[in-house]
Design a protein around this motif. Structure first.
Motif, PDB file in Angstrom:
ATOM      1  N   ALA A  67      24.430  43.161  40.133  1.00  0.00           N
ATOM      2  CA  ALA A  67      24.958  44.380  40.741  1.00  0.00           C
ATOM      3  C   ALA A  67      26.425  44.553  40.400  1.00  0.00           C
ATOM      4  O   ALA A  67      27.095  43.626  39.951  1.00  0.00           O
ATOM      5  N   ASN A  68      26.882  45.758  40.625  1.00  0.00           N
ATOM      6  CA  ASN A  68      28.289  46.093  40.537  1.00  0.00           C
ATOM      7  C   ASN A  68      28.558  47.060  41.679  1.00  0.00           C
ATOM      8  O   ASN A  68      28.589  48.267  41.492  1.00  0.00           O
ATOM      9  N   ASP A  69      28.709  46.513  42.876  1.00  0.00           N
ATOM     10  CA  ASP A  69      28.834  47.347  44.075  1.00  0.00           C
ATOM     11  C   ASP A  69      29.514  46.544  45.179  1.00  0.00           C
ATOM     12  O   ASP A  69      29.921  45.410  44.958  1.00  0.00           O
ATOM     13  N   THR A  70      29.571  47.121  46.372  1.00  0.00           N
ATOM     14  CA  THR A  70      30.168  46.401  47.498  1.00  0.00           C
ATOM     15  C   THR A  70      29.269  45.231  47.893  1.00  0.00           C
ATOM     16  O   THR A  70      28.055  45.260  47.663  1.00  0.00           O
ATOM     17  N   ILE A 118      34.980  44.514  50.078  1.00  0.00           N
ATOM     18  CA  ILE A 118      35.120  43.643  48.919  1.00  0.00           C
ATOM     19  C   ILE A 118      33.970  43.968  47.964  1.00  0.00           C
ATOM     20  O   ILE A 118      32.821  44.133  48.381  1.00  0.00           O
ATOM     21  N   TYR A 119      34.284  44.051  46.683  1.00  0.00           N
ATOM     22  CA  TYR A 119      33.289  44.380  45.662  1.00  0.00           C
ATOM     23  C   TYR A 119      32.803  43.116  44.960  1.00  0.00           C
ATOM     24  O   TYR A 119      33.511  42.118  44.877  1.00  0.00           O
ATOM     25  N   TYR A 120      31.590  43.225  44.427  1.00  0.00           N
ATOM     26  CA  TYR A 120      30.929  42.112  43.739  1.00  0.00           C
ATOM     27  C   TYR A 120      30.485  42.619  42.374  1.00  0.00           C
ATOM     28  O   TYR A 120      29.989  43.741  42.254  1.00  0.00           O
ATOM     29  N   LYS A 121      30.680  41.823  41.344  1.00  0.00           N
ATOM     30  CA  LYS A 121      30.208  42.195  40.001  1.00  0.00           C
ATOM     31  C   LYS A 121      29.522  40.995  39.368  1.00  0.00           C
ATOM     32  O   LYS A 121      30.090  39.907  39.302  1.00  0.00           O
ATOM     33  N   PHE A 122      28.278  41.211  38.924  1.00  0.00           N
ATOM     34  CA  PHE A 122      27.528  40.205  38.180  1.00  0.00           C
ATOM     35  C   PHE A 122      26.617  40.910  37.197  1.00  0.00           C
ATOM     36  O   PHE A 122      25.919  41.834  37.584  1.00  0.00           O
ATOM     37  N   PRO A 123      26.585  40.494  35.969  1.00  0.00           N
ATOM     38  CA  PRO A 123      27.460  39.533  35.312  1.00  0.00           C
ATOM     39  C   PRO A 123      28.813  40.168  34.978  1.00  0.00           C
ATOM     40  O   PRO A 123      28.906  41.380  34.859  1.00  0.00           O
ATOM     41  N   ILE A 124      29.838  39.322  34.800  1.00  0.00           N
ATOM     42  CA  ILE A 124      31.152  39.895  34.514  1.00  0.00           C
ATOM     43  C   ILE A 124      31.263  40.354  33.066  1.00  0.00           C
ATOM     44  O   ILE A 124      32.059  41.223  32.761  1.00  0.00           O
ATOM     45  N   PHE A 131      29.900  35.526  38.359  1.00  0.00           N
ATOM     46  CA  PHE A 131      30.229  36.753  39.084  1.00  0.00           C
ATOM     47  C   PHE A 131      31.704  36.773  39.449  1.00  0.00           C
ATOM     48  O   PHE A 131      32.404  35.766  39.326  1.00  0.00           O
ATOM     49  N   MET A 132      32.162  37.938  39.901  1.00  0.00           N
ATOM     50  CA  MET A 132      33.534  38.082  40.369  1.00  0.00           C
ATOM     51  C   MET A 132      33.521  38.894  41.644  1.00  0.00           C
ATOM     52  O   MET A 132      32.651  39.743  41.849  1.00  0.00           O
ATOM     53  N   LEU A 133      34.467  38.605  42.525  1.00  0.00           N
ATOM     54  CA  LEU A 133      34.681  39.375  43.740  1.00  0.00           C
ATOM     55  C   LEU A 133      36.033  40.074  43.605  1.00  0.00           C
ATOM     56  O   LEU A 133      36.983  39.487  43.067  1.00  0.00           O
ATOM     57  N   MET A 134      36.115  41.328  44.080  1.00  0.00           N
ATOM     58  CA  MET A 134      37.330  42.118  43.872  1.00  0.00           C
ATOM     59  C   MET A 134      37.740  42.850  45.149  1.00  0.00           C
ATOM     60  O   MET A 134      36.889  43.308  45.905  1.00  0.00           O
ATOM     61  N   SER A 135      39.053  42.977  45.332  1.00  0.00           N
ATOM     62  CA  SER A 135      39.632  43.749  46.423  1.00  0.00           C
ATOM     63  C   SER A 135      40.649  44.724  45.835  1.00  0.00           C
ATOM     64  O   SER A 135      41.339  44.394  44.867  1.00  0.00           O
ATOM     65  N   MET A 136      40.749  45.905  46.435  1.00  0.00           N
ATOM     66  CA  MET A 136      41.697  46.908  45.955  1.00  0.00           C
ATOM     67  C   MET A 136      43.144  46.539  46.251  1.00  0.00           C
ATOM     68  O   MET A 136      44.064  47.153  45.735  1.00  0.00           O
ATOM     69  N   GLY A 137      43.366  45.570  47.115  1.00  0.00           N
ATOM     70  CA  GLY A 137      44.726  45.163  47.433  1.00  0.00           C
ATOM     71  C   GLY A 137      45.415  46.093  48.417  1.00  0.00           C
ATOM     72  O   GLY A 137      44.787  46.951  49.037  1.00  0.00           O
ATOM     73  N   PHE A 164      41.882  32.609  42.052  1.00  0.00           N
ATOM     74  CA  PHE A 164      42.243  33.950  42.500  1.00  0.00           C
ATOM     75  C   PHE A 164      43.378  34.482  41.634  1.00  0.00           C
ATOM     76  O   PHE A 164      44.303  33.750  41.297  1.00  0.00           O
ATOM     77  N   TYR A 165      43.287  35.785  41.329  1.00  0.00           N
ATOM     78  CA  TYR A 165      44.294  36.413  40.465  1.00  0.00           C
ATOM     79  C   TYR A 165      44.655  37.786  41.019  1.00  0.00           C
ATOM     80  O   TYR A 165      43.832  38.447  41.654  1.00  0.00           O
ATOM     81  N   MET A 166      45.895  38.205  40.728  1.00  0.00           N
ATOM     82  CA  MET A 166      46.306  39.581  40.969  1.00  0.00           C
ATOM     83  C   MET A 166      46.316  40.248  39.602  1.00  0.00           C
ATOM     84  O   MET A 166      46.850  39.701  38.639  1.00  0.00           O
ATOM     85  N   ALA A 167      45.699  41.425  39.534  1.00  0.00           N
ATOM     86  CA  ALA A 167      45.596  42.120  38.259  1.00  0.00           C
ATOM     87  C   ALA A 167      45.380  43.600  38.519  1.00  0.00           C
ATOM     88  O   ALA A 167      45.180  44.030  39.650  1.00  0.00           O
ATOM     89  N   THR A 168      45.391  44.366  37.451  1.00  0.00           N
ATOM     90  CA  THR A 168      45.037  45.776  37.520  1.00  0.00           C
ATOM     91  C   THR A 168      43.559  45.863  37.166  1.00  0.00           C
ATOM     92  O   THR A 168      43.161  45.459  36.074  1.00  0.00           O
ATOM     93  N   THR A 169      42.736  46.345  38.107  1.00  0.00           N
ATOM     94  CA  THR A 169      41.289  46.381  37.876  1.00  0.00           C
ATOM     95  C   THR A 169      40.734  47.780  38.103  1.00  0.00           C
ATOM     96  O   THR A 169      41.411  48.667  38.598  1.00  0.00           O
ATOM     97  N   SER A 170      39.473  47.922  37.748  1.00  0.00           N
ATOM     98  CA  SER A 170      38.734  49.148  38.044  1.00  0.00           C
ATOM     99  C   SER A 170      37.508  48.766  38.863  1.00  0.00           C
ATOM    100  O   SER A 170      37.123  47.602  38.908  1.00  0.00           O
ATOM    101  N   ALA A 171      36.877  49.751  39.491  1.00  0.00           N
ATOM    102  CA  ALA A 171      35.703  49.477  40.324  1.00  0.00           C
ATOM    103  C   ALA A 171      34.565  48.861  39.505  1.00  0.00           C
ATOM    104  O   ALA A 171      33.727  48.152  40.039  1.00  0.00           O
ATOM    105  N   SER A 172      34.553  49.119  38.202  1.00  0.00           N
ATOM    106  CA  SER A 172      33.481  48.569  37.367  1.00  0.00           C
ATOM    107  C   SER A 172      33.763  47.128  36.952  1.00  0.00           C
ATOM    108  O   SER A 172      32.946  46.493  36.312  1.00  0.00           O
ATOM    109  N   GLY A 173      34.943  46.594  37.303  1.00  0.00           N
ATOM    110  CA  GLY A 173      35.260  45.210  36.985  1.00  0.00           C
ATOM    111  C   GLY A 173      36.129  45.039  35.765  1.00  0.00           C
ATOM    112  O   GLY A 173      36.395  43.919  35.353  1.00  0.00           O
TER     113      GLY A 173
END
Length: 184
Positions: A67-70, A118-124, A131-137, A164-173
């Motif tokens: 998935a690539n969703d919440t 928090i968003y989840y993306k698999f496969p990255i 997988f990766m977990l993402m937050s908008m910050g 854990f990393y801080m980066a510029t991301t998009s909702a799609s990962g």
């Protein structure tokens, strides 16, 4: 006998007012930094707990949810057991609203308002079975340099170790710009 009255001069009053303003400015800046650090730590904790629940799901089923969703939507589509584990493991950052599970970061509004999830993306990517977990910050939108990503297994294609990393991301990962590790 004549009494003399002692009073403060204008310069003394202005100096005291300036010192009070300086101390107030330092306190406000420090508080904002502490709040951001505290919220980042809480979001990191929620992501770690979600990682454990998702790993248990993988051990039981043999695969991660694709998935690539919440996180809440991913869990709902995967199994009721994953929903229950996420709700338990991510407490107090799990919340049920209208029957749907929300796992939220600690930057946005708190329940019962609409928290940011928090968003989840698999496969990255197509080469990595992780997988990766993402937050908008703090800014609450994708694309800021304050977005938080969690890579439990790293990302060899980008030379990133687990963490854990801080980066510029998009909702799609997608990740762009500088990627800075977060001290844990």
């Amino acid at each position: 006998m004549k009494r003399t009255q002692h009073s403060f001069t204008l310069v003394e009053i202005l100096m005291v007012a300036g010192m009070i303003a300086l101390v107030a400015a330092i306190v406000i800046v420090s508080y904002n930094g502490i709040y951001r650090s505290w919220s980042t730590g809480n979001t990191v904790g929620a992501m770690k707990c979600a990682h454990l629940a998702i790993d248990r799901h993988m051990l039981e089923t043999g695969t991660y949810p694709i998935a690539n969703d919440t996180l809440g939507k991913v869990a709902k589509n995967a199994s009721a057991k994953l929903v229950a584990e996420l709700k338990q493991d991510c407490s107090p950052y799990s919340y049920v609203k209208n029957g749907d599970l929300l796992i939220y970061d600690d930057f946005g509004p708190k329940p019962p308002k609409a928290p940011r999830e928090i968003y989840y993306k698999f496969p990255i990517d197509s080469n990595t079975n992780a997988f990766m977990l993402m937050s908008m910050g703090k800014d609450g939108s994708w694309g800021g340099d304050d977005d938080i990503i969690y890579l439990p297994f790293g990302w060899p294609a980008k030379d990133l170790k687990p963490g854990f990393y801080m980066a510029t991301t998009s909702a799609s990962g997608g990740i762009s710009g500088e990627i800075e590790p977060i001290a844990q």
